[in-house]
Scaffold this motif. Sequence first.
Motif, PDB file in Angstrom:
ATOM      1  N   GLU A 234       0.818  -1.210   0.000  1.00 15.99           N
ATOM      2  CA  GLU A 234       0.000   0.000   0.000  1.00 15.99           C
ATOM      3  C   GLU A 234       0.855   1.264   0.000  1.00 15.99           C
ATOM      4  OE1 GLU A 234      -2.313   2.007   3.396  1.00 15.99           O
ATOM      5  OE2 GLU A 234      -3.774   0.599   2.588  1.00 15.99           O
ATOM      6  N   THR A 298      -0.906  -2.310   5.789  1.00 17.43           N
ATOM      7  CA  THR A 298      -1.456  -0.963   5.654  1.00 17.43           C
ATOM      8  C   THR A 298      -0.702   0.003   6.556  1.00 17.43           C
ATOM      9  OG1 THR A 298      -3.123  -1.270   7.385  1.00 17.43           O
ATOM     10  CG2 THR A 298      -3.726  -1.910   5.139  1.00 17.43           C
ATOM     11  N   TRP A 299      -0.547   1.237   6.065  1.00 21.82           N
ATOM     12  CA  TRP A 299       0.270   2.196   6.789  1.00 21.82           C
ATOM     13  C   TRP A 299      -0.363   2.628   8.116  1.00 21.82           C
ATOM     14  CZ3 TRP A 299       4.607   3.546   8.277  1.00 21.82           C
ATOM     15  CH2 TRP A 299       4.876   4.802   8.815  1.00 21.82           C
ATOM     16  N   SER A 300      -1.661   2.818   8.166  1.00 23.72           N
ATOM     17  CA  SER A 300      -2.278   3.271   9.407  1.00 23.72           C
ATOM     18  C   SER A 300      -2.008   2.290  10.536  1.00 23.72           C
ATOM     19  CB  SER A 300      -3.786   3.467   9.211  1.00 23.72           C
ATOM     20  OG  SER A 300      -4.396   2.260   8.774  1.00 23.72           O
TER      21      SER A 300
END
Length: 326
Positions: A234, A298-300
């Motif tokens: 991502e 995912t970055w979050s």
Amino acid sequence: MKIVIPGGTGQVGTVLNRALSAAGHEVVVLTRRPSAAGEVAWNGRTPGAWAGEIDGSDVVINLAGRSVSCRYTPANLRAMMDSRVYSTRVVGEVIGAAAHPPRVWLQMSTATVYAHRFDAPNDEATGVIGGTEPGVPGYWSYSVDIARVWEREQEEADTPGTRKVALRSAMVMSPDRGGVFDVLSWMTRLGLGGPVAGGGQYVSWIHDHDFVRAVEFLADRGDLTGPVNLAAPEPLPQRVFMRGLREAWRMPVGLPATRWMAEVGAFVLRSDTELLLKSRRVVPGRLLDAGFGFTHPTWSQAARDLARRRRGGRSGAGTVLRAPTN
């Protein structure tokens, strides 16, 4: 297993050394200035007594090269090129001459080899190699040249008994002091974690645990050779990436920066705006096709984990590197 890491005293080497040592492997770091147990002197250019560490080892992970976190002056660019080319060349010479060569040679490369682009992601099969993009500073092409020559040195090395993989790595995010996550977090907590030059440029990254796991995976998979992208699936526009970092640190404000402000900031930090402004939209095509599963895709979620570990003073990346199958 015995694992030799030339140039293993930087951030990425520290991440790998910590995880592999914790898993019970014998890790030898080749460095110009040995100062700790497990470190052996080398000069990164010519064979020496250190060659005996590679002969009989199981895995070599070559990370050697001058840091890219510097001003991109002609002298620094030349040092970046020479340190990568000469160290890769001599590692190849030593592996080729070894009576008992390692089974696999994982050679650090960089996702910067791909073009500055926004329209589509770059994987290993369809990605566009950079260096000829219009409308970008001319010296950006030198970074691509470095990557291409770096990879060519490994590819042309005469090491018939050793499988070779080039690690086209995105930024490795770990909570260690001085790493890229540390610098970005510092800026974010000062309220400076907003979009830069509009924030449309893509950021590619990989969580440190997944980086170590990808190294494990590539060492174990005897059918994988050549360039492999080490990046989370991502990549995000920089404005979205920084929003996720602000949320991880519970920082509601992130002041935007114009291009000239980024130039000033990079000068103060003794870095270069290419690291901020080049759009690196890179995806891990070969890893995914081979069945690798990311624990932090995912970055979050990854940013929250990294911030939590940083708050708690924990940076370890425990994993187990299995013996290669080839």
